[in-house]
Every structure is written in structure tokens, then in C-alpha cells.
Design a protein around this motif. Structure first.
Motif, PDB file in Angstrom:
ATOM      1  N   GLY A 324      70.286  32.937  75.713  1.00  0.00           N
ATOM      2  CA  GLY A 324      69.144  33.777  75.352  1.00  0.00           C
ATOM      3  C   GLY A 324      69.586  34.939  74.478  1.00  0.00           C
ATOM      4  N   TYR A 325      70.078  34.633  73.283  1.00  0.00           N
ATOM      5  CA  TYR A 325      70.596  35.674  72.390  1.00  0.00           C
ATOM      6  C   TYR A 325      69.492  36.626  71.914  1.00  0.00           C
ATOM      7  N   ASP A 326      69.893  37.841  71.639  1.00  0.00           N
ATOM      8  CA  ASP A 326      68.968  38.803  71.034  1.00  0.00           C
ATOM      9  C   ASP A 326      68.727  38.467  69.566  1.00  0.00           C
ATOM     10  N   HIS A 327      69.728  37.878  68.964  1.00  0.00           N
ATOM     11  CA  HIS A 327      69.598  37.494  67.559  1.00  0.00           C
ATOM     12  C   HIS A 327      70.792  36.598  67.224  1.00  0.00           C
ATOM     13  N   ALA A 328      70.644  35.773  66.186  1.00  0.00           N
ATOM     14  CA  ALA A 328      71.791  34.969  65.767  1.00  0.00           C
ATOM     15  C   ALA A 328      71.747  34.735  64.268  1.00  0.00           C
ATOM     16  N   PHE A 329      72.910  34.679  63.682  1.00  0.00           N
ATOM     17  CA  PHE A 329      73.042  34.290  62.279  1.00  0.00           C
ATOM     18  C   PHE A 329      73.364  32.803  62.263  1.00  0.00           C
ATOM     19  N   THR A 330      72.545  32.053  61.538  1.00  0.00           N
ATOM     20  CA  THR A 330      72.701  30.603  61.556  1.00  0.00           C
ATOM     21  C   THR A 330      73.103  30.118  60.176  1.00  0.00           C
ATOM     22  N   PHE A 331      74.044  29.182  60.135  1.00  0.00           N
ATOM     23  CA  PHE A 331      74.580  28.720  58.864  1.00  0.00           C
ATOM     24  C   PHE A 331      74.623  27.206  58.813  1.00  0.00           C
ATOM     25  N   VAL A 332      74.290  26.675  57.647  1.00  0.00           N
ATOM     26  CA  VAL A 332      74.526  25.258  57.406  1.00  0.00           C
ATOM     27  C   VAL A 332      75.989  25.127  56.994  1.00  0.00           C
ATOM     28  N   TYR A 333      76.702  24.222  57.634  1.00  0.00           N
ATOM     29  CA  TYR A 333      78.110  24.029  57.302  1.00  0.00           C
ATOM     30  C   TYR A 333      78.279  23.769  55.804  1.00  0.00           C
ATOM     31  N   SER A 334      79.279  24.395  55.228  1.00  0.00           N
ATOM     32  CA  SER A 334      79.559  24.255  53.806  1.00  0.00           C
ATOM     33  C   SER A 334      81.057  23.983  53.657  1.00  0.00           C
ATOM     34  N   ALA A 335      81.404  22.864  53.032  1.00  0.00           N
ATOM     35  CA  ALA A 335      82.818  22.495  52.910  1.00  0.00           C
ATOM     36  C   ALA A 335      83.523  23.477  51.974  1.00  0.00           C
ATOM     37  N   ARG A 336      84.626  24.057  52.421  1.00  0.00           N
ATOM     38  CA  ARG A 336      85.370  25.006  51.596  1.00  0.00           C
ATOM     39  C   ARG A 336      86.712  24.430  51.204  1.00  0.00           C
ATOM     40  N   ARG A 337      87.043  24.670  49.976  1.00  0.00           N
ATOM     41  CA  ARG A 337      88.265  24.145  49.399  1.00  0.00           C
ATOM     42  C   ARG A 337      89.500  24.520  50.222  1.00  0.00           C
ATOM     43  N   GLY A 338      90.333  23.535  50.476  1.00  0.00           N
ATOM     44  CA  GLY A 338      91.597  23.811  51.152  1.00  0.00           C
ATOM     45  C   GLY A 338      91.497  23.903  52.663  1.00  0.00           C
ATOM     46  N   THR A 339      90.264  23.829  53.220  1.00  0.00           N
ATOM     47  CA  THR A 339      90.154  23.923  54.679  1.00  0.00           C
ATOM     48  C   THR A 339      90.310  22.538  55.300  1.00  0.00           C
ATOM     49  N   GLU A 340      90.687  22.542  56.568  1.00  0.00           N
ATOM     50  CA  GLU A 340      90.897  21.285  57.290  1.00  0.00           C
ATOM     51  C   GLU A 340      89.589  20.484  57.366  1.00  0.00           C
ATOM     52  N   ALA A 341      88.474  21.168  57.617  1.00  0.00           N
ATOM     53  CA  ALA A 341      87.202  20.465  57.807  1.00  0.00           C
ATOM     54  C   ALA A 341      86.727  19.774  56.535  1.00  0.00           C
ATOM     55  N   ALA A 342      87.090  20.314  55.386  1.00  0.00           N
ATOM     56  CA  ALA A 342      86.641  19.717  54.119  1.00  0.00           C
ATOM     57  C   ALA A 342      87.229  18.317  53.948  1.00  0.00           C
ATOM     58  N   ARG A 343      88.333  18.050  54.632  1.00  0.00           N
ATOM     59  CA  ARG A 343      88.976  16.727  54.526  1.00  0.00           C
ATOM     60  C   ARG A 343      88.552  15.778  55.639  1.00  0.00           C
ATOM     61  N   MET A 344      87.699  16.262  56.554  1.00  0.00           N
ATOM     62  CA  MET A 344      87.313  15.416  57.693  1.00  0.00           C
ATOM     63  C   MET A 344      86.304  14.354  57.271  1.00  0.00           C
ATOM     64  N   PRO A 345      86.364  13.188  57.929  1.00  0.00           N
ATOM     65  CA  PRO A 345      85.341  12.175  57.668  1.00  0.00           C
ATOM     66  C   PRO A 345      84.026  12.617  58.309  1.00  0.00           C
ATOM     67  N   ASP A 346      82.990  11.811  58.144  1.00  0.00           N
ATOM     68  CA  ASP A 346      81.702  12.065  58.801  1.00  0.00           C
ATOM     69  C   ASP A 346      81.075  13.392  58.422  1.00  0.00           C
ATOM     70  N   GLN A 347      81.088  13.732  57.133  1.00  0.00           N
ATOM     71  CA  GLN A 347      80.323  14.901  56.693  1.00  0.00           C
ATOM     72  C   GLN A 347      78.847  14.583  56.972  1.00  0.00           C
ATOM     73  N   VAL A 348      78.120  15.547  57.497  1.00  0.00           N
ATOM     74  CA  VAL A 348      76.729  15.309  57.908  1.00  0.00           C
ATOM     75  C   VAL A 348      75.803  15.401  56.686  1.00  0.00           C
ATOM     76  N   PRO A 349      74.887  14.413  56.537  1.00  0.00           N
ATOM     77  CA  PRO A 349      74.002  14.427  55.364  1.00  0.00           C
ATOM     78  C   PRO A 349      73.138  15.689  55.300  1.00  0.00           C
ATOM     79  N   ASP A 350      72.800  16.066  54.065  1.00  0.00           N
ATOM     80  CA  ASP A 350      72.000  17.272  53.815  1.00  0.00           C
ATOM     81  C   ASP A 350      70.711  17.334  54.615  1.00  0.00           C
ATOM     82  N   GLU A 351      69.959  16.193  54.643  1.00  0.00           N
ATOM     83  CA  GLU A 351      68.646  16.291  55.302  1.00  0.00           C
ATOM     84  C   GLU A 351      68.821  16.511  56.804  1.00  0.00           C
ATOM     85  N   VAL A 352      69.877  15.946  57.375  1.00  0.00           N
ATOM     86  CA  VAL A 352      70.109  16.158  58.815  1.00  0.00           C
ATOM     87  C   VAL A 352      70.453  17.626  59.066  1.00  0.00           C
TER      88      VAL A 352
END
Ligand code: 5AD
Ligand code: SF4
Length: 440
Positions: A324-352
Motif C-alpha cells: 500500500g505505497y503512498d506513491h510509486a515511480f513506475t518505469f517500462v524496462y528499457s534495454a541499456r547498452r552494456g548492461t547484463e539485461a540487454a543481452r538476456m533472451p525473452d525481451q518482453v514485447p512492447d504491447e505487453v
């Protein structure tokens, strides 16, 4: 007199770095221009946390290029995180840029001006000094930021910050206390401590210096004149008992905590390398609420991290409901150059990702509305910021919980007053200044 204009992108750390940039420029005799059009020095203090930040900046740079075509004497300066992330190609791609430097190198701008523009422009010399020693130009007399550390030693799989801001370095506690005393002497009542990971503060100084984040909070709490202390952002993994105790016991430390969770799924948290599980995070929240019952809790959440399934996302929604947060900052994941996640399989489609963020925002709003409504009828201590920008007939300030409150009353900017809350939305509170209690 030459004039400058600074455009700031990104987080509070960047806003604070811009105060240093402005202070440095003024100490060298430049004045602030009313707009970018009137400026001789166009400074961009950049962010690269998500792709959107990059895109917005490039649009600004194109405007600056056009301005420089009209007036070739304009100097274009690019500092901050995006600049650092682009250091190998910045001058090839944006040849009209005169000077570039990374987040740790604000002093490069001073060197450049003092040398009359005659320094090699491709030289970054990253992370070699601490800009905390530079002069500062603050917007408000009674509020100040204090950078307690630079850099970050975490390995969050999605995050580009460690690669642009470097390893963590804490400032010496003695220097921080002296700075707080100086600020208090100048009329500052509220301090916000900044760090990429504030609550791991001091670890790199030990054992030579015996300190910790909890000890720093206690030291700053004792500084006469500092009525409010906030900090951002702590990492859940470093939110130990001593920090919670210090928060609960220090009068000046506000009942507010921004505690980034990122995901409610233990599986995703593991892939993110956050080093805590859903259960540990929830247990931590419970301990914090036990120690500080009326704490206002906020968070950061990413949706669509690679491999995030519907079930993982459902875990995020249910965690939001449980906390029950008072507020939250919400972000759509964005692949960043050189990060581990950018090389991961199963990137989630935009509409999802789009669908998930919509549902998450709706849930966050629901809780924010309820948390604010629960404050109607209570009396809140407010630090007055001045007349409201949208309605100058009312005053605006913030509660200790960090909530914006518009109210009727007569107090001056910088005053601490009691306000009775009479209304609320998901974003703000409204109220009227309470009559001062007559001394018995
Ligand atoms: N994509 C989306 N959000 C991100 N954040 C950091 N990196 C990324 C990324 N690659 C978010 C995190 C962090 C906040 C400042 O930005 O939630 O806490
Ligand atoms: Fe702040 Fe991160 Fe953006 Fe740098 S990249 S300005 S640290 S949000």
C-alpha cells in the motif's frame, strides 16, 4: 558579461550537480540567462537511465546546433551521465559540441573557461575529483541537498548508472557534518542526502574511519537548526536494524522512505541481481512500519524486465497491494547498452509492457488516493515553500511524509506550521493553517 543556461535532465543527483555547475560558472563571472536563446554557454546536464532520456536530449542538442549555426560564438557543453556513456563517439556524432565531461568532472568546465576554450575537448578524465568542493547556487534558502557519496557498487542487471558514475566513494563524515552546520547557519532547515545507494554510506571508508549511514543520520540530527532530514535512495539490502532505529529515534529524520523494490517477483528480483526476495522485502517493510508507524513509503518499479511473465507481473501487483505505497515511480524496462539485461533472451514485447504499466499505474493511484484520504482530519507539520504556483491565493508546502499540501494561511516561505488536512487527491493534500496553540 557572458551568460549561461543550464538544462537539466534526470534525477535529483543531476539537479544537484547543476547547482554546482551554476555555482562554478558564477564564481568565474558568468551570469544566468533568462532563456537558452540569450545564453553564450549552453550547458546540458544529461541522463541516460532509459532510452527516452537519450531521445529527448538528442532533440535538445539539435536545437542547440541550430542556435550555433545562427551564432557561431555560442559554446555548447554536455555533462552528465549520457555524456559519459557516449564518450567514445560523442564528438564524431555531435561535432558541434565544444566540451563534454562525465558526472564526476564538473571542474572540467572551469578549466575550459579559464583556459579560454583551449583544452583538448575529447578528454574526459572520469571520476577523478569530487565536485562537492565546488561552489553552489541553490534555488531555495531553506532547503538543501547534500551529496554524501558518489557512484554505486551494485550490479543491478538493468542499470547503466555504475558504468557512468563509477565505484562508490563516501565523503568523510566530519566534512559532511561541517557542511550541514554551514548550511544551517545560512538558514537551511531541510536537508536531503543524496547518493546512488545512500545507506551503504561509509562502507568504503572503514576501517580507517569508523562510520555508517546510521551514525551519519545521528550526527546530522544533532546539528542545530536542521529540522528535517530526508535521503534518497536507500537499497533494501542495506536497510539494517541500525538504520531503522536511527530513523525512528532521530527527531529531524522525516517519517518518509523511498524504498525501491523494482519487482514483486522473487524470480525476477534474482535475475535483476537485487539480492533480496519478495518475502525479505515485505518483512523489511513490516519492521519499518513497526518502528515508524506513520511512515510514508514510496518506491520504484520496473515492468517488462526480460523474462517477466504474467505470473511475475501478478506478483508485482500483489506486492503493491500488500505494501500500500503512498506513491510509486513506475518505469517500462528499457534495454541499456552494456548492461547484463540487454543481452538476456525473452525481451518482453512492447504491447505487453504497455499493458502492464497501465495496470500498475492504476493500482498505484488507487493506493495513493486511499493513503492520502486517510490523512484528512489530521494535523500535519508543513514546511512552507511559498504561494502555490497554480493558485497564488493559497500556500504550498510539504508534510514530513513528503506530501505536497496546498493550504490557506498566512505563513512565510521557510516557516514550519501546523496544517489541518481537509481534502485530498491521489497527488496532493489541501487544508488550512491550524491556529497556534496558546502557551499555557
Ligand atoms: N529501464 C527501466 N527503468 C530503469 N531504472 C533504472 N534502470 C532502468 C532501465 N534500464 C529505474 C529503476 C530505478 C529508477 C531510478 O529508474 O526503477 O530505481
Ligand atoms: Fe541520475 Fe541515473 Fe540519469 Fe545519471 S543516469 S542522471 S544517475 S537517473
Amino acid at each position: 558579461m557572458k551568460r549561461y543556461h543550464v538544462t537539466t535532465f534526470g534525477c535529483q543527483m543531476n539537479v544537484h550537480d547543476s547547482e554546482r555547475i551554476k555555482g562554478l560558472l558564477e564564481s568565474l563571472g558568468l551570469g544566468e540567462a533568462g532563456s537558452a536563446d540569450d545564453a553564450d554557454f549552453l550547458v546540458f546536464n544529461t541522463c541516460t537511465i532509459r532510452e527516452k532520456a537519450d531521445d529527448r536530449l538528442v532533440a535538445h542538442l539539435m536545437d542547440a546546433r541550430a542556435a550555433k549555426r545562427r551564432d557561431p560564438d555560442k559554446v555548447i557543453v554536455v555533462g552528465g551521465c549520457w555524456s559519459e556513456s557516449m564518450k567514445d563517439e560523442l564528438f564524431d556524432q555531435f561535432p558541434f559540441v565544444d566540451l563534454a565531461f562525465g558526472p564526476g568532472n564538473i571542474h572540467r568546465l572551469g578549466d575550459y573557461i579559464q583556459a579560454g576554450g583551449e583544452i583538448p575537448r575529447g578528454h574526459f578524465s572520469t571520476f577523478d575529483t569530487f565536485s562537492g568542493e565546488l561552489p553552489l547556487k541553490r534555488d531555495r534558502d531553506f532547503q538543501a541537498w547534500m551529496q554524501i557519496s558518489t557512484g554505486c557498487n551494485c550490479n543491478c542487471a538493468y542499470c547503466i548508472v555504475p558504468s557512468v558514475r563509477g565505484r562508490e566513494h563516501s565523503r568523510h563524515p566530519g566534512g559532511l557534518i561541517r557542511e550541514a552546520e554551514r548550511l544551517a547557519g545560512d538558514g537551511v532547515r531541510e536537508l536531503t542526502l543524496l547518493g546512488q545507494n545512500v545507506n551503504s554510506y561509509g562502507r568504503d571508508l572503514r576501517p580507517a574511519v569508523d562510520t555508517s549511514f546510521a551514525a551519519l543520520l545521528r550526527g546530522l540530527d544533532a546539528v542545530h537548526g536542521i529540522d528535517r532530514i530526508r535521503f534518497t535512495s536507500p537499497h533494501p539490502k542495506d536497510m539494517r536494524a541500525d538504520v531503522i532505529e536511527a530513523m525512528a529515534e532521530c527527531e529531524a529524520v522525516c517519517e518518509q522512505l523511498h524504498l525501491p523494490v523494482q519487482s514483486g517477483s522473487t524470480r525476477i528480483l534474482k535475475a535483476m541481481r537485487r539480492t533480496y526476495s519478495r518475502e525479505r522485502y515485505l518483512a523489511l517493510v513490516e519492521r519499518i512500519r513497526e518502528a515508524i508507524p506513520d511512515v510514508a513509503l514510496t518506491t520504484d518499479i520496473i515492468v517488462g524486465f526480460p523474462g517477466e511473465t504474467d505470473a511475475d507481473f501478478a506478483d508485482t501487483l500483489s506486492l503493491v497491494d500488500e505494501v500500500g505505497y503512498d506513491h510509486a515511480f513506475t518505469f517500462v524496462y528499457s534495454a541499456r547498452r552494456g548492461t547484463e539485461a540487454a543481452r538476456m533472451p525473452d525481451q518482453v514485447p512492447d504491447e505487453v509492457r504497455g499493458d502492464r504499466i497501465e495496470r500498475l499505474v492504476e493500482r498505484i493511484q488507487h493506493h495513493a488516493t486511499a493513503r492520502n484520504a486517510a490523512l484528512v482530519g489530521t494535523v500535519q507539520e508543513v514546511l512552507v515553500e511559498g504561494p502555490s504556483r497554480t493558485d497564488p491565493s493559497v500556500l504550498r508546502g510539504r508534510t514530513r511524509g513528503g506530501k505536497a499540501l496546498n493550504f490557506t494561511g498566512t505563513a512565510l516561505a521557510g516557516a514550519l506550521v501546523d496544517v489541518t488536512v481537509t481534502g485530498s487527491t491521489s497527488q496532493t493534500l489541501s487544508g488550512r493553517q491550524a491556529a497556534p496553540v496558546a502557551a499555557a
